[in-house]
Design a protein around this motif. Structure first.
Motif, PDB file in Angstrom:
ATOM      1  N   ASP A   1     -21.628  11.915 -17.890  1.00  0.00           N
ATOM      2  CA  ASP A   1     -20.376  12.516 -17.415  1.00  0.00           C
ATOM      3  C   ASP A   1     -20.160  12.237 -15.928  1.00  0.00           C
ATOM      4  O   ASP A   1     -19.036  11.956 -15.492  1.00  0.00           O
ATOM      5  CB  ASP A   1     -20.385  14.022 -17.665  1.00  0.00           C
ATOM      6  CG  ASP A   1     -20.262  14.381 -19.145  1.00  0.00           C
ATOM      7  OD1 ASP A   1     -19.878  13.491 -19.940  1.00  0.00           O
ATOM      8  OD2 ASP A   1     -20.564  15.538 -19.500  1.00  0.00           O
ATOM      9  N   ALA A   2     -21.237  12.310 -15.149  1.00  0.00           N
ATOM     10  CA  ALA A   2     -21.132  12.060 -13.707  1.00  0.00           C
ATOM     11  C   ALA A   2     -20.749  10.609 -13.435  1.00  0.00           C
ATOM     12  O   ALA A   2     -19.877  10.321 -12.594  1.00  0.00           O
ATOM     13  CB  ALA A   2     -22.444  12.405 -13.020  1.00  0.00           C
TER      14      ALA A   2
ATOM     15  N   ALA B   1     -17.283   9.074 -11.790  1.00  0.00           N
ATOM     16  CA  ALA B   1     -17.351   8.163 -10.647  1.00  0.00           C
ATOM     17  C   ALA B   1     -16.574   6.886 -10.934  1.00  0.00           C
ATOM     18  O   ALA B   1     -15.828   6.382 -10.071  1.00  0.00           O
ATOM     19  CB  ALA B   1     -18.806   7.839 -10.322  1.00  0.00           C
ATOM     20  N   ARG B   2     -16.730   6.367 -12.136  1.00  0.00           N
ATOM     21  CA  ARG B   2     -15.986   5.155 -12.504  1.00  0.00           C
ATOM     22  C   ARG B   2     -14.483   5.405 -12.460  1.00  0.00           C
ATOM     23  O   ARG B   2     -13.722   4.575 -11.933  1.00  0.00           O
ATOM     24  CB  ARG B   2     -16.388   4.713 -13.917  1.00  0.00           C
ATOM     25  CG  ARG B   2     -15.706   3.426 -14.389  1.00  0.00           C
ATOM     26  CD  ARG B   2     -15.888   3.235 -15.875  1.00  0.00           C
ATOM     27  NE  ARG B   2     -15.222   4.282 -16.638  1.00  0.00           N
ATOM     28  CZ  ARG B   2     -15.427   4.512 -17.938  1.00  0.00           C
ATOM     29  NH1 ARG B   2     -16.297   3.787 -18.608  1.00  0.00           N
ATOM     30  NH2 ARG B   2     -14.774   5.480 -18.551  1.00  0.00           N
ATOM     31  N   GLU B   3     -14.041   6.535 -12.997  1.00  0.00           N
ATOM     32  CA  GLU B   3     -12.614   6.861 -12.999  1.00  0.00           C
ATOM     33  C   GLU B   3     -12.052   6.937 -11.585  1.00  0.00           C
ATOM     34  O   GLU B   3     -10.965   6.414 -11.297  1.00  0.00           O
ATOM     35  CB  GLU B   3     -12.386   8.184 -13.733  1.00  0.00           C
ATOM     36  CG  GLU B   3     -12.646   8.113 -15.226  1.00  0.00           C
ATOM     37  CD  GLU B   3     -12.637   9.483 -15.894  1.00  0.00           C
ATOM     38  OE1 GLU B   3     -12.619   9.530 -17.132  1.00  0.00           O
ATOM     39  OE2 GLU B   3     -12.658  10.510 -15.159  1.00  0.00           O
TER      40      GLU B   3
ATOM     41  N   GLU C   1     -11.787   3.471 -10.050  1.00  0.00           N
ATOM     42  CA  GLU C   1     -10.679   2.722 -10.633  1.00  0.00           C
ATOM     43  C   GLU C   1      -9.336   3.230 -10.109  1.00  0.00           C
ATOM     44  O   GLU C   1      -8.406   2.445  -9.903  1.00  0.00           O
ATOM     45  CB  GLU C   1     -10.737   2.812 -12.162  1.00  0.00           C
ATOM     46  CG  GLU C   1     -11.896   1.994 -12.753  1.00  0.00           C
ATOM     47  CD  GLU C   1     -12.075   2.215 -14.239  1.00  0.00           C
ATOM     48  OE1 GLU C   1     -11.526   3.216 -14.763  1.00  0.00           O
ATOM     49  OE2 GLU C   1     -12.769   1.404 -14.884  1.00  0.00           O
ATOM     50  N   GLU C   2      -9.236   4.546  -9.869  1.00  0.00           N
ATOM     51  CA  GLU C   2      -7.995   5.121  -9.339  1.00  0.00           C
ATOM     52  C   GLU C   2      -7.657   4.554  -7.967  1.00  0.00           C
ATOM     53  O   GLU C   2      -6.483   4.308  -7.647  1.00  0.00           O
ATOM     54  CB  GLU C   2      -8.108   6.642  -9.260  1.00  0.00           C
ATOM     55  CG  GLU C   2      -7.989   7.352 -10.596  1.00  0.00           C
ATOM     56  CD  GLU C   2      -8.160   8.856 -10.449  1.00  0.00           C
ATOM     57  OE1 GLU C   2      -8.059   9.363  -9.308  1.00  0.00           O
ATOM     58  OE2 GLU C   2      -8.386   9.526 -11.478  1.00  0.00           O
ATOM     59  N   ILE C   3      -8.670   4.347  -7.142  1.00  0.00           N
ATOM     60  CA  ILE C   3      -8.419   3.854  -5.777  1.00  0.00           C
ATOM     61  C   ILE C   3      -8.728   2.363  -5.641  1.00  0.00           C
ATOM     62  O   ILE C   3      -8.716   1.824  -4.539  1.00  0.00           O
ATOM     63  CB  ILE C   3      -9.235   4.659  -4.737  1.00  0.00           C
ATOM     64  CG1 ILE C   3     -10.744   4.515  -4.977  1.00  0.00           C
ATOM     65  CG2 ILE C   3      -8.836   6.142  -4.765  1.00  0.00           C
ATOM     66  CD1 ILE C   3     -11.599   5.164  -3.901  1.00  0.00           C
ATOM     67  N   ASN C   4      -9.017   1.715  -6.779  1.00  0.00           N
ATOM     68  CA  ASN C   4      -9.274   0.274  -6.818  1.00  0.00           C
ATOM     69  C   ASN C   4     -10.397  -0.127  -5.862  1.00  0.00           C
ATOM     70  O   ASN C   4     -10.296  -1.112  -5.124  1.00  0.00           O
ATOM     71  CB  ASN C   4      -7.993  -0.506  -6.474  1.00  0.00           C
ATOM     72  CG  ASN C   4      -8.109  -1.977  -6.864  1.00  0.00           C
ATOM     73  OD1 ASN C   4      -8.807  -2.329  -7.807  1.00  0.00           O
ATOM     74  ND2 ASN C   4      -7.433  -2.843  -6.116  1.00  0.00           N
ATOM     75  N   ASP C   5     -11.495   0.624  -5.889  1.00  0.00           N
ATOM     76  CA  ASP C   5     -12.656   0.348  -5.041  1.00  0.00           C
ATOM     77  C   ASP C   5     -13.734  -0.324  -5.900  1.00  0.00           C
ATOM     78  O   ASP C   5     -14.591   0.344  -6.487  1.00  0.00           O
ATOM     79  CB  ASP C   5     -13.183   1.658  -4.438  1.00  0.00           C
ATOM     80  CG  ASP C   5     -14.286   1.444  -3.409  1.00  0.00           C
ATOM     81  OD1 ASP C   5     -14.892   0.364  -3.433  1.00  0.00           O
ATOM     82  OD2 ASP C   5     -14.529   2.343  -2.593  1.00  0.00           O
ATOM     83  N   THR C   6     -13.681  -1.654  -5.989  1.00  0.00           N
ATOM     84  CA  THR C   6     -14.617  -2.355  -6.864  1.00  0.00           C
ATOM     85  C   THR C   6     -16.039  -2.359  -6.317  1.00  0.00           C
ATOM     86  O   THR C   6     -17.000  -2.492  -7.075  1.00  0.00           O
ATOM     87  CB  THR C   6     -14.170  -3.814  -7.080  1.00  0.00           C
ATOM     88  OG1 THR C   6     -14.061  -4.471  -5.818  1.00  0.00           O
ATOM     89  CG2 THR C   6     -12.842  -3.870  -7.813  1.00  0.00           C
ATOM     90  N   ARG C   7     -16.189  -2.200  -5.000  1.00  0.00           N
ATOM     91  CA  ARG C   7     -17.535  -2.203  -4.427  1.00  0.00           C
ATOM     92  C   ARG C   7     -18.317  -0.966  -4.881  1.00  0.00           C
ATOM     93  O   ARG C   7     -19.489  -1.061  -5.250  1.00  0.00           O
ATOM     94  CB  ARG C   7     -17.468  -2.267  -2.899  1.00  0.00           C
ATOM     95  CG  ARG C   7     -18.802  -2.598  -2.242  1.00  0.00           C
ATOM     96  CD  ARG C   7     -18.621  -3.085  -0.828  1.00  0.00           C
ATOM     97  NE  ARG C   7     -17.795  -4.293  -0.774  1.00  0.00           N
ATOM     98  CZ  ARG C   7     -18.252  -5.517  -1.035  1.00  0.00           C
ATOM     99  NH1 ARG C   7     -19.519  -5.695  -1.364  1.00  0.00           N
ATOM    100  NH2 ARG C   7     -17.452  -6.558  -0.967  1.00  0.00           N
ATOM    101  N   ARG C   8     -17.663   0.194  -4.841  1.00  0.00           N
ATOM    102  CA  ARG C   8     -18.349   1.402  -5.300  1.00  0.00           C
ATOM    103  C   ARG C   8     -18.258   1.578  -6.809  1.00  0.00           C
ATOM    104  O   ARG C   8     -18.977   2.405  -7.376  1.00  0.00           O
ATOM    105  CB  ARG C   8     -17.789   2.617  -4.557  1.00  0.00           C
ATOM    106  CG  ARG C   8     -18.309   2.714  -3.128  1.00  0.00           C
ATOM    107  CD  ARG C   8     -17.943   4.002  -2.441  1.00  0.00           C
ATOM    108  NE  ARG C   8     -16.527   4.019  -2.046  1.00  0.00           N
ATOM    109  CZ  ARG C   8     -15.985   4.962  -1.281  1.00  0.00           C
ATOM    110  NH1 ARG C   8     -16.720   5.964  -0.835  1.00  0.00           N
ATOM    111  NH2 ARG C   8     -14.712   4.913  -0.951  1.00  0.00           N
ATOM    112  N   LEU C   9     -17.370   0.815  -7.445  1.00  0.00           N
ATOM    113  CA  LEU C   9     -17.311   0.836  -8.902  1.00  0.00           C
ATOM    114  C   LEU C   9     -18.599   0.285  -9.510  1.00  0.00           C
ATOM    115  O   LEU C   9     -19.064   0.771 -10.545  1.00  0.00           O
ATOM    116  CB  LEU C   9     -16.114   0.003  -9.376  1.00  0.00           C
ATOM    117  CG  LEU C   9     -15.970  -0.211 -10.886  1.00  0.00           C
ATOM    118  CD1 LEU C   9     -15.725   1.123 -11.593  1.00  0.00           C
ATOM    119  CD2 LEU C   9     -14.825  -1.200 -11.176  1.00  0.00           C
TER     120      LEU C   9
END
Length: 272
Positions: free
Chosen positions: A9-10, A14-16, A19-27
């Motif tokens: 769940d965590a 985090a993935r959601e 994806e909302e802010i389009n941060d692929t590095r932290r994705l």
């Protein structure tokens, strides 16, 4: 205590957010965590697709650390599916990309073990499985040596466990008992992942060391299954089945094999 569902769940949240802010590095670490859960559950097909996505993201980010960890996600999945040729390509990338000083911190971000040691342990297993036992022995000795340099208990336990597996496969029971004893010592001292302590007890038992009763070991294996840890369960079941056979209980050993085959068919694990 946290369950695998709590962890999932965590990571999903985090993935959601990434994806909302389009941060692929932290994705990437969120996706890697979800991949690891699927891997531990023995869902090799789904985990393989997720690993391919990790490689895409790492390349998009042009990030050497993430690229190493993307290959790290692919080498065990491909090996467990029996695709040794492709697994070797990713293992070789692990050797090429890994730098002990630069990548030590990755241990604490991805799977609680060192990727350089991991690629060496799986290289050793692959060499054994494909018919190169002496090269496999050299590779696992390299893995154990690096693990001791890294000095991370979980990483060291993994390397020693796989060393024990290789010694078991080669029929070297004195070395097997020594490695298994070290794993169990680390487990008592540091509380490492139960998969390795259960495996070490089984290996020690096959090596002739006194220990828990086989039915108790079977119960520990069943507990791992209930907790969602199904990766590589077929190999542990093979060890348990052999132990039952040696103890004069072949019917129980065949039951264990049957249960393991059911798990394998559901999860696409093929290498053993």
């Amino acid at each position: 205590a946290l369950t695998l569902k709590d962890v999932e769940d965590a990571y999903v949240r985090a993935r959601e957010l990434c994806e909302e802010i389009n941060d692929t590095r932290r994705l990437f670490p969120a996706l890697w965590g979800l991949w690891y859960l699927e891997h531990m559950r023995g869902n090799a097909g789904r985990a393989g697709r997720m690993a391919e996505r990790l490689l895409e993201v790492a390349r998009e980010n042009n990030d050497r650390d993430q690229l190493l960890e993307a290959h790290h996600s692919l080498w065990p999945i491909l090996q467990e599916r029996g695709d040794f040729a492709k697994a070797r390509l990713h293992i070789e990338q692990g050797y090429t990309l890994y730098n002990p000083a630069a990548h030590r911190s990755l241990t604490f971000l991805y799977g609680d073990h060192d990727p350089g040691v991991c690629c060496r342990t799986l290289n050793a297993r692959q060499l054994w499985l494909t018919g190169f036992p002496d090269q496999g022995l050299a590779a696992i000795q390299d893995a154990v040596s690096l693990a001791r340099q890294v000095g991370h208990p979980q990483t060291t336990a993994r390397a020693l466990y796989y060393a024990g597996v290789l010694h078991y496969s080669r029929g070297e029971y004195d070395a097997l008992r020594e490695r298994a004893t070290e794993v169990l010592g680390l487990g008592d001292q540091h509380g490492i992942f139960a998969f390795f302590t259960v495996g070490a007890r089984l290996l020690a038992h096959l090596g002739g060391s006194p220990g828990p009763k086989l039915d108790d070991l079977s119960a520990e294996l069943a507990r791992l299954q209930r907790e969602g840890v199904r990766a590589r369960r077929a190999f542990l079941a093979m060890l348990l089945a052999e132990a039952y056979g040696l103890a004069g209980r072949p019917d129980r050993g065949l039951d264990v094999v049957g249960e393991a085959l059911t798990t394998v068919e559901a999860g696409a694990e093929r290498y053993y």
